[in-house]
Design a protein around this motif. Structure first.
Motif, PDB file in Angstrom:
ATOM      1  N   GLY A  50       0.944  -1.180   0.071  1.00 52.81           N
ATOM      2  CA  GLY A  50      -0.024  -0.140   0.089  1.00 52.81           C
ATOM      3  C   GLY A  50       0.640   0.940   0.484  1.00 52.81           C
ATOM      4  O   GLY A  50       0.368   2.198   0.443  1.00 52.81           O
ATOM      5  N   GLY A  51       2.386   1.679  -0.534  1.00 55.27           N
ATOM      6  CA  GLY A  51       2.787   2.455  -0.372  1.00 55.27           C
ATOM      7  C   GLY A  51       3.666   2.213   0.505  1.00 55.27           C
ATOM      8  O   GLY A  51       4.762   3.179   0.514  1.00 55.27           O
ATOM      9  N   LEU A  52       3.703   1.680   1.684  1.00 59.01           N
ATOM     10  CA  LEU A  52       4.983   1.659   2.742  1.00 59.01           C
ATOM     11  C   LEU A  52       4.793   0.105   2.770  1.00 59.01           C
ATOM     12  O   LEU A  52       5.322  -0.668   2.080  1.00 59.01           O
ATOM     13  N   ALA A  62       1.712  -2.493   7.242  1.00 57.67           N
ATOM     14  CA  ALA A  62       2.597  -1.858   7.367  1.00 57.67           C
ATOM     15  C   ALA A  62       3.125  -1.181   8.432  1.00 57.67           C
ATOM     16  O   ALA A  62       2.286  -0.951   9.831  1.00 57.67           O
ATOM     17  N   ASP A  63       3.991  -0.863   8.771  1.00 57.69           N
ATOM     18  CA  ASP A  63       5.153  -0.070  10.100  1.00 57.69           C
ATOM     19  C   ASP A  63       5.712   0.785  10.053  1.00 57.69           C
ATOM     20  O   ASP A  63       6.087   1.060   9.027  1.00 57.69           O
ATOM     21  N   ILE A  64       4.941   1.728  10.322  1.00 54.85           N
ATOM     22  CA  ILE A  64       5.749   3.880  10.119  1.00 54.85           C
ATOM     23  C   ILE A  64       7.286   3.583  10.426  1.00 54.85           C
ATOM     24  O   ILE A  64       7.438   4.496   9.830  1.00 54.85           O
ATOM     25  N   ALA A  70      13.528   2.519   6.218  1.00 54.73           N
ATOM     26  CA  ALA A  70      13.795   1.893   4.850  1.00 54.73           C
ATOM     27  C   ALA A  70      13.507   3.301   3.768  1.00 54.73           C
ATOM     28  O   ALA A  70      14.459   3.122   3.170  1.00 54.73           O
ATOM     29  N   LEU A  71      13.707   4.288   4.258  1.00 54.30           N
ATOM     30  CA  LEU A  71      13.625   5.476   2.702  1.00 54.30           C
ATOM     31  C   LEU A  71      15.315   5.864   3.273  1.00 54.30           C
ATOM     32  O   LEU A  71      15.504   6.664   2.643  1.00 54.30           O
ATOM     33  N   TYR A 118      -0.708  -0.285  10.049  1.00 52.34           N
ATOM     34  CA  TYR A 118      -1.271  -0.079   8.763  1.00 52.34           C
ATOM     35  C   TYR A 118      -1.291  -1.144   8.674  1.00 52.34           C
ATOM     36  O   TYR A 118      -0.728  -2.439   7.985  1.00 52.34           O
ATOM     37  N   ILE A 119      -3.426  -1.932   8.078  1.00 55.16           N
ATOM     38  CA  ILE A 119      -3.730  -2.928   7.325  1.00 55.16           C
ATOM     39  C   ILE A 119      -4.111  -2.636   5.761  1.00 55.16           C
ATOM     40  O   ILE A 119      -4.948  -1.598   5.979  1.00 55.16           O
ATOM     41  N   TYR A 120      -3.427  -3.490   5.196  1.00 53.72           N
ATOM     42  CA  TYR A 120      -3.923  -3.102   3.407  1.00 53.72           C
ATOM     43  C   TYR A 120      -5.496  -3.812   3.614  1.00 53.72           C
ATOM     44  O   TYR A 120      -5.605  -5.261   3.877  1.00 53.72           O
ATOM     45  N   ASN A 121      -6.180  -3.192   2.962  1.00 50.11           N
ATOM     46  CA  ASN A 121      -7.908  -3.645   3.232  1.00 50.11           C
ATOM     47  C   ASN A 121      -7.668  -3.929   1.730  1.00 50.11           C
ATOM     48  O   ASN A 121      -8.520  -2.707   0.648  1.00 50.11           O
ATOM     49  N   ASP A 122      -7.907  -4.738   1.091  1.00 52.70           N
ATOM     50  CA  ASP A 122      -8.040  -5.479  -0.111  1.00 52.70           C
ATOM     51  C   ASP A 122      -9.081  -5.397  -1.097  1.00 52.70           C
ATOM     52  O   ASP A 122      -9.394  -4.399  -2.174  1.00 52.70           O
ATOM     53  N   PHE A 123     -10.075  -5.239  -0.422  1.00 53.77           N
ATOM     54  CA  PHE A 123     -11.710  -4.559  -1.054  1.00 53.77           C
ATOM     55  C   PHE A 123     -11.514  -2.951  -0.507  1.00 53.77           C
ATOM     56  O   PHE A 123     -12.169  -2.688  -2.295  1.00 53.77           O
ATOM     57  N   THR A 124     -11.068  -2.126   0.174  1.00 54.68           N
ATOM     58  CA  THR A 124     -11.213  -0.854  -0.485  1.00 54.68           C
ATOM     59  C   THR A 124      -9.818  -0.405  -0.993  1.00 54.68           C
ATOM     60  O   THR A 124      -9.627   0.673  -1.466  1.00 54.68           O
ATOM     61  N   GLU A 125      -8.732  -1.378  -1.129  1.00 56.00           N
ATOM     62  CA  GLU A 125      -7.758  -0.875  -1.904  1.00 56.00           C
ATOM     63  C   GLU A 125      -7.039   0.237  -0.802  1.00 56.00           C
ATOM     64  O   GLU A 125      -6.531   0.674  -1.829  1.00 56.00           O
ATOM     65  N   SER A 126      -6.513   0.319  -0.216  1.00 59.50           N
ATOM     66  CA  SER A 126      -6.357   1.076   0.933  1.00 59.50           C
ATOM     67  C   SER A 126      -5.762   0.817   2.533  1.00 59.50           C
ATOM     68  O   SER A 126      -6.226  -0.326   2.827  1.00 59.50           O
ATOM     69  N   LEU A 127      -4.774   1.791   2.428  1.00 61.16           N
ATOM     70  CA  LEU A 127      -4.100   0.933   3.915  1.00 61.16           C
ATOM     71  C   LEU A 127      -5.680   1.511   5.469  1.00 61.16           C
ATOM     72  O   LEU A 127      -6.656   2.280   5.152  1.00 61.16           O
TER      73      LEU A 127
END
Length: 406
Positions: A50-52, A62-64, A70-71, A118-127
């Motif tokens: 999801g970008g993270l 995802a872990d901020i 990582a960045l 954050y968890i990626y929601n496959d249905f909404t395609e968002s975090l």
């Protein structure tokens, strides 16, 4: 035959150690190979979601804080020609824009700070933030530090767009909202209500204070003097080493800010007259002495919070957050139990390897962090090539080294 094989293996390991210990080039190549393995995490899509960046290769979470490290690692990957400037910019822009989107969603952030996971929601395609987790000051600070690192690096190479996006994210973090003026202290986190105080010295509050002072938004800025004057900074003495200690003594609490801020060049601060680079070095030396005196294998040290087996014969894991209590401000015996609970003595490879720069005045082969790495390098990466959580200095394998503990 089995006993002979064990002794043969031990002989090979000993010969290998003594042989390449005299070969600086081979030692450097060993470190470089390990570095390249770890840098994979920064630019391979498999480790992103999801970008993270994922908190582990094996989850859809995802872990901020991981994302921040990582960045920063992307800049190192470019320097080592593992990834192009263009790809690094593309990955970093995707990450920062994702964070801005989360920041602007009041259900996914608070006062500009983000949730830890954050968890990626496959249905909404968002975090979506993981249920029950907190909006975290230190984890947002680590995320921001990584953003600034890669943005400044890319800007210096003629890629300014990321810097503009990071400035947008930074400008919307309301440091004042998490700072209690009546106490002069930052709250640690928010989950419906504020909880926890940054009231005792650690590298974490140093990093938070520096970023709060540097906010590009004057309305949200917090004076670093107001922060540092109101934390407890206590000087302890361990075997002749005098230094300001953190509460639980975990090695990572002396290292986090040093990943992003060159305290060696800063010198002593104006409030406590402490050289924080030298302070961390003394804390590392105390860690080494503590482990030596308690019978840890030679060159094995690194008391830092980590995941560990609950007991030697269990596959169940627990997070031991108070490892290091033996050289800390924690005065109650129960607060020190994580050091050797149930007979397990966890040591964290990440904290030891993170200590490498503090002994640059020594030849590499005499650097205590490198000597640890040299002994255990074959045991501290998992099947994905990434660093494991911990070794157990209380259980020694037939190779004479601590067993894998995670």
């Amino acid at each position: 035959m089995k006993v002979k094989k064990i002794f043969l293996t031990l002989g090979i390991i000993t010969a290998t150690w003594e042989g390449w210990a005299q070969n600086l080039e081979e030692a450097i190549n060993l470190l470089r190979k390990f570095q390249y393995q770890q840098l994979n995490y920064c630019y391979q899509e498999f480790f992103r979601i999801g970008g993270l960046y994922k908190s582990s290769p094996y989850v859809r979470e995802a872990d901020i804080a991981t994302t921040g490290f990582a960045l920063a690692g992307l800049a190192v990957a470019v320097e080592n020609k593992l990834v192009s400037l263009e790809k690094a910019e593309k990955l970093a822009l995707e990450t920062v824009k994702t964070c801005i989107k989360l920041q602007r969603n009041p259900s996914q952030s608070y006062k500009g700070f983000l949730y830890h996971y954050y968890i990626y929601n496959d249905f909404t395609e968002s975090l979506e933030h993981k249920p029950g987790v907190e909006v975290s000051t230190i984890d947002t600070a680590l995320l921001l530090s990584g953003m600034i690192t890669i943005a400044e690096y890319l800007n210096s190479h003629g890629y300014p767009e990321l810097r503009n996006q990071v400035n947008k994210f930074y400008s919307q973090i309301n440091w004042q909202a998490f700072f209690d003026d009546s106490r002069g202290r930052f709250h640690m986190a928010w989950r419906g209500n504020f909880f926890g105080w940054w009231d005792f010295y650690s590298d974490e509050i140093l990093l938070i204070a520096i970023l709060a002072q540097g906010s590009p938004n004057p309305q949200y800025r917090v004076n670093i003097r107001d922060v540092l004057r109101n934390i407890q900074v206590k000087i302890g003495n361990y075997k002749g080493l005098q230094y300001a200690y953190s509460w639980y003594g975990s090695l990572f609490t002396y290292l986090f800010a040093h990943v992003f801020v060159d305290f060696k060049r800063v010198g002593k601060d104006m409030i406590y007259n402490i050289d924080w680079w030298e302070n961390t070095k003394k804390a590392i030396l105390a860690d080494i002495k503590y482990c030596q005196e308690r019978g840890y294998p030679e060159d094995i040290w690194g008391l830092s919070a980590c995941w560990s087996r609950i007991s030697p014969n269990s596959d169940q894991m627990e997070y031991r957050g108070r490892i290091g209590g033996g050289v800390s401000g924690a005065i109650d015996e129960w607060e020190r139990i994580d050091n050797d609970k149930n007979g397990i003595k966890p040591v964290a490879p990440h904290a030891v390897i993170g200590s490498l720069p503090f002994f640059n005045e020594l030849p590499l082969l005499e650097n205590p962090a490198f000597r640890f790495f040299a002994k255990v390098h074959n045991k501290i990466v998992d099947r994905s090539g990434l660093l494991i959580e911990s070794l157990d200095a209380g259980r020694i394998g037939c190779d004479g080294l601590p067993k894998v503990n995670s």
